[in-house]
Design a protein around this motif. Sequence first.
Motif, PDB file in Angstrom:
ATOM      1  N   VAL A 192      -6.380   6.179  -2.654  1.00 16.71           N
ATOM      2  CA  VAL A 192      -7.356   5.615  -3.586  1.00 16.71           C
ATOM      3  C   VAL A 192      -8.689   6.344  -3.400  1.00 16.71           C
ATOM      4  CG1 VAL A 192      -8.612   3.520  -4.232  1.00 16.71           C
ATOM      5  CG2 VAL A 192      -6.195   3.382  -3.610  1.00 16.71           C
ATOM      6  N   ASP A 193      -9.335   6.682  -4.507  1.00 14.01           N
ATOM      7  CA  ASP A 193     -10.507   7.559  -4.457  1.00 14.01           C
ATOM      8  C   ASP A 193     -11.759   6.886  -3.910  1.00 14.01           C
ATOM      9  OD1 ASP A 193      -9.381   9.998  -5.819  1.00 14.01           O
ATOM     10  OD2 ASP A 193      -8.966   8.487  -7.338  1.00 14.01           O
ATOM     11  N   ALA A 218     -10.000  -1.611   2.827  1.00 12.37           N
ATOM     12  CA  ALA A 218     -10.507  -0.328   2.352  1.00 12.37           C
ATOM     13  C   ALA A 218      -9.831   0.834   3.085  1.00 12.37           C
ATOM     14  CB  ALA A 218     -12.019  -0.260   2.541  1.00 12.37           C
ATOM     15  N   LYS A 219      -9.589   0.658   4.385  1.00 13.55           N
ATOM     16  CA  LYS A 219      -8.920   1.704   5.160  1.00 13.55           C
ATOM     17  C   LYS A 219      -7.503   1.941   4.649  1.00 13.55           C
ATOM     18  CE  LYS A 219      -8.112   3.166   9.937  1.00 13.55           C
ATOM     19  NZ  LYS A 219      -8.293   2.805  11.372  1.00 13.55           N
ATOM     20  N   LEU A 220      -6.808   0.879   4.299  1.00 13.73           N
ATOM     21  CA  LEU A 220      -5.468   1.005   3.730  1.00 13.73           C
ATOM     22  C   LEU A 220      -5.521   1.664   2.351  1.00 13.73           C
ATOM     23  CD1 LEU A 220      -3.976  -2.465   4.747  1.00 13.73           C
ATOM     24  CD2 LEU A 220      -3.212  -0.220   5.563  1.00 13.73           C
ATOM     25  N   CYS A 221      -6.535   1.351   1.581  1.00 13.56           N
ATOM     26  CA  CYS A 221      -6.703   1.979   0.269  1.00 13.56           C
ATOM     27  C   CYS A 221      -6.926   3.479   0.424  1.00 13.56           C
ATOM     28  CB  CYS A 221      -7.877   1.350  -0.480  1.00 13.56           C
ATOM     29  SG  CYS A 221      -7.557  -0.307  -1.131  1.00 13.56           S
ATOM     30  N   LYS A 222      -7.775   3.840   1.357  1.00 11.73           N
ATOM     31  CA  LYS A 222      -8.044   5.261   1.584  1.00 11.73           C
ATOM     32  C   LYS A 222      -6.765   5.991   1.991  1.00 11.73           C
ATOM     33  CE  LYS A 222     -10.729   8.530   4.352  1.00 11.73           C
ATOM     34  NZ  LYS A 222     -11.670   8.726   5.487  1.00 11.73           N
ATOM     35  N   PHE A 235       0.814  -1.207   0.000  1.00 10.77           N
ATOM     36  CA  PHE A 235       0.000   0.000   0.000  1.00 10.77           C
ATOM     37  C   PHE A 235       0.855   1.267   0.000  1.00 10.77           C
ATOM     38  CE2 PHE A 235      -2.843  -3.304   1.418  1.00 10.77           C
ATOM     39  CZ  PHE A 235      -4.000  -3.010   0.725  1.00 10.77           C
ATOM     40  N   LYS A 236       2.097   1.179   0.474  1.00  9.83           N
ATOM     41  CA  LYS A 236       3.015   2.315   0.356  1.00  9.83           C
ATOM     42  C   LYS A 236       3.355   2.568  -1.109  1.00  9.83           C
ATOM     43  CE  LYS A 236       5.198   1.784   4.907  1.00  9.83           C
ATOM     44  NZ  LYS A 236       6.468   1.480   5.634  1.00  9.83           N
ATOM     45  N   GLU A 237       3.571   1.488  -1.855  1.00  7.80           N
ATOM     46  CA  GLU A 237       3.814   1.639  -3.289  1.00  7.80           C
ATOM     47  C   GLU A 237       2.566   2.179  -3.985  1.00  7.80           C
ATOM     48  OE1 GLU A 237       6.416  -1.462  -5.322  1.00  7.80           O
ATOM     49  OE2 GLU A 237       5.682  -2.608  -3.590  1.00  7.80           O
ATOM     50  N   LEU A 238       1.416   1.720  -3.539  1.00  7.83           N
ATOM     51  CA  LEU A 238       0.165   2.187  -4.126  1.00  7.83           C
ATOM     52  C   LEU A 238      -0.011   3.691  -3.907  1.00  7.83           C
ATOM     53  CD1 LEU A 238      -2.581   1.589  -5.473  1.00  7.83           C
ATOM     54  CD2 LEU A 238      -3.467   1.031  -3.196  1.00  7.83           C
ATOM     55  N   LYS A 239       0.400   4.206  -2.747  1.00  5.54           N
ATOM     56  CA  LYS A 239       0.249   5.631  -2.449  1.00  5.54           C
ATOM     57  C   LYS A 239       1.042   6.484  -3.424  1.00  5.54           C
ATOM     58  CE  LYS A 239       0.434   8.993   1.303  1.00  5.54           C
ATOM     59  NZ  LYS A 239       0.664   9.206   2.753  1.00  5.54           N
ATOM     60  N   ALA A 240       2.279   6.115  -3.693  1.00  8.87           N
ATOM     61  CA  ALA A 240       3.091   6.861  -4.651  1.00  8.87           C
ATOM     62  C   ALA A 240       2.487   6.777  -6.046  1.00  8.87           C
ATOM     63  CB  ALA A 240       4.523   6.312  -4.656  1.00  8.87           C
ATOM     64  N   TYR A 241       1.935   5.631  -6.364  1.00 11.34           N
ATOM     65  CA  TYR A 241       1.312   5.434  -7.678  1.00 11.34           C
ATOM     66  C   TYR A 241       0.074   6.304  -7.842  1.00 11.34           C
ATOM     67  CZ  TYR A 241      -1.205   2.970 -11.429  1.00 11.34           C
ATOM     68  OH  TYR A 241      -1.884   2.656 -12.576  1.00 11.34           O
ATOM     69  N   MET A 242      -0.721   6.432  -6.799  1.00  9.22           N
ATOM     70  CA  MET A 242      -1.947   7.226  -6.883  1.00  9.22           C
ATOM     71  C   MET A 242      -1.636   8.697  -7.179  1.00  9.22           C
ATOM     72  SD  MET A 242      -4.557   5.347  -6.835  1.00  9.22           S
ATOM     73  CE  MET A 242      -5.599   6.786  -6.964  1.00  9.22           C
ATOM     74  N   GLU A 243      -0.506   9.178  -6.735  1.00  5.15           N
ATOM     75  CA  GLU A 243      -0.120  10.554  -7.068  1.00  5.15           C
ATOM     76  C   GLU A 243       0.079  10.701  -8.570  1.00  5.15           C
ATOM     77  OE1 GLU A 243       3.299  11.463  -4.730  1.00  5.15           O
ATOM     78  OE2 GLU A 243       2.220  11.395  -2.810  1.00  5.15           O
ATOM     79  N   ARG A 244       0.618   9.678  -9.205  1.00  3.19           N
ATOM     80  CA  ARG A 244       0.825   9.715 -10.659  1.00  3.19           C
ATOM     81  C   ARG A 244      -0.523   9.618 -11.393  1.00  3.19           C
ATOM     82  NH1 ARG A 244       5.022   5.170 -12.098  1.00  3.19           N
ATOM     83  NH2 ARG A 244       5.131   6.328 -14.079  1.00  3.19           N
TER      84      ARG A 244
END
Length: 683
Positions: free
Chosen positions: A185-186, A177-181, A84-93
């Motif tokens: 993640v939108d 879902a909490k980790l996604c938020k 989910f840390k990788e996902l966070k950086a990806y969501m910025e892109r």
Amino acid sequence: MDQRYEPLFTPWKIGNVEMKNRIVMCPMGGTSLFGWMEPNHFDKVAAEFFLNIAHNNVGLIIPGIAPLRDPIGGRWLYQNPGMFKELKAYMERIHATGAKLFVQLTAGFGRSFAITDQLSILLRNKALGTLAKPIVDASFLCASPSELPSRWAEDVMCRPITKEEIHQLVEAFAKTAKLCKAAGVDGVEVHAVHEGYLMDQFTLPYTNQRTDEYGGSFENRYRFAVETVHAIKKACGKDYPVSLRYSVLSKTKGLCKGAVPGEEYTEVGRDMAESERAARYLQEAGYDMLNADNGTYDAWYWAHPPQYMPQNCNLEDVAHIRKFVDIPVVCAGRMTPEVGAQAIAAGQIDGMGVARQFLVDGAWVTKLKEGREEDIQPCICCHNGCFALAHYKGVANDEDFNDVLHMARCALNPTTMQGHKYDILPAKKPKTIAVIGGGIGGMEAARIATLRGHKVTIYEKTDRLGGVFIAAAAPDFKEKDKELIQWYRRQIEQLKIPVKFNTNVTDLAQLKADEVIVATGATARKLPIPGADRAMDAVDYLEGKPVGQRVVIIGGGLSGCEIAYDLYRKGKTPIIVEAKNDLMAVRGLCLANSSYLRDFFEANRVEVHLESSVEKIDANGVTVKGKNGASQTLAADDVILAVGYTPAPAFAKGRHVHVIGDACKVGNLRTVIWQAWKVAERL
């Protein structure tokens, strides 16, 4: 941009999250950001795929289902915080492109899990299943509301899921879902009261015979879905958007029996009266959007429409259910931009859901927006690369294991979801290349070789490009196949590839080419039986040779069944004779496609003779011998042979001669195109 499409490019909201346009990339199995049939991880191949689509003007992206618990190894998604840390950086892109992204989470598959024959052994043999649990817990993967037969191996029973397991799944929805938020993640999408997956099986009377608080009454059957959204909202806050994948109607007559369009039937799943109530009930529970279509795995062709299904096949039902809710509703199912835009403008739906078109051409929204519709490579709904889950009598999921691990690839576009395996790189040394044969394989090889910098000429013995695919695309339900031929012809024209029409190459030396690609296709097989000369080949019929009222088709593979379907639609009386114990009993043909034709023939009482051999053809018709050894004559005005093809290379493979497509080995469009790429990329 064509003004007809303007409603597609207006903003809208799901809860408090605003999308820049109303085009929704719907989820597809195999496109999860967390991997597929493997331990969960941040999947860089999927991430790159979605980022390209985000750069191409889509409004909302919903990646494919992410099982809350790994199919391999059994780890829960929320137990991998690094992912989910990788996902966070990806969501910025992703957000930098203006697109939004929801993550779809699934409780599981229940009886719909596409088990193979090998995996079914673990369900039949409890001892082996127990030993395999640390790696593959087949019992959990197929656990259903009640004891039910598997959709894929009907003699295998799936155990009832326990209340403790339900509670674990609800908790996992909330934690994930909490980790996604937290990762930016939108929103999340709950999978699903849809398509006959596990949560949907709880809601449907024919798959839920429980007597506890999760079975019986309407409220009990929808309890799992309600508890899930309550848990997510409690963990993430009431303003965090939660979409629900939703089937308006089940379109199902019974276990392994779907209802085809126009058929009168008794619904055993969710009918419209219940759907009207359920949609409102689920909104009141807290869901912020319905991402809707129709069907179950027993009527799979509604959720995964093959080309036999009408375009916009689910719109009428989804538009009806939109009247009963205040939250936005998205419609998917062979949606066309013009009709989607009209429905949005009329307030019938709020967003247009599109899935597999993104696999073929990730830039199609940009092309639509720029008025370049002719440049959009069309999806032909074949499922050969994205979802080749085959099933027929006596065999469970017969999909190749490599396909099981790598779903959501594309028959027409090998670059999709395959990393950089098929990158088109400049040739180290440009060459002169002759392509013999202007069918799909020849055109694709010429196209890729030209893009790499080679000088290519196509030699075609007829006066037009398309080869045997022109005949294959002839039926009126093959409109997308016809579009594909036109797309290829346009590509050849735009790339200025010379084509020598009406040219039958007999001497390779005269071509003066450094490399030769032979793409001359295959020839129809003949049957060594008396009277075989009285029958016409499938291609003869497809090219317009007239037939009488009663037509016997020898061969119940895909070609034979499509011809029978075409004949029936024309008011003829088709009769199919097939040697195997089922129609279309082949690997690589998705069950969504084959089950439609099987269900259509049953619903419309098309005569089918399985396990039957042909003894002779004469003026009276076709004499066949059945499984019991008895012979009978089937009266026929005409007979069509659809018993396969034999490779017909004009020249043999050599050091500088490359044979591709059906001329090398008879296959389908995926084998033809992928091989064309491989050869063109090596030169």
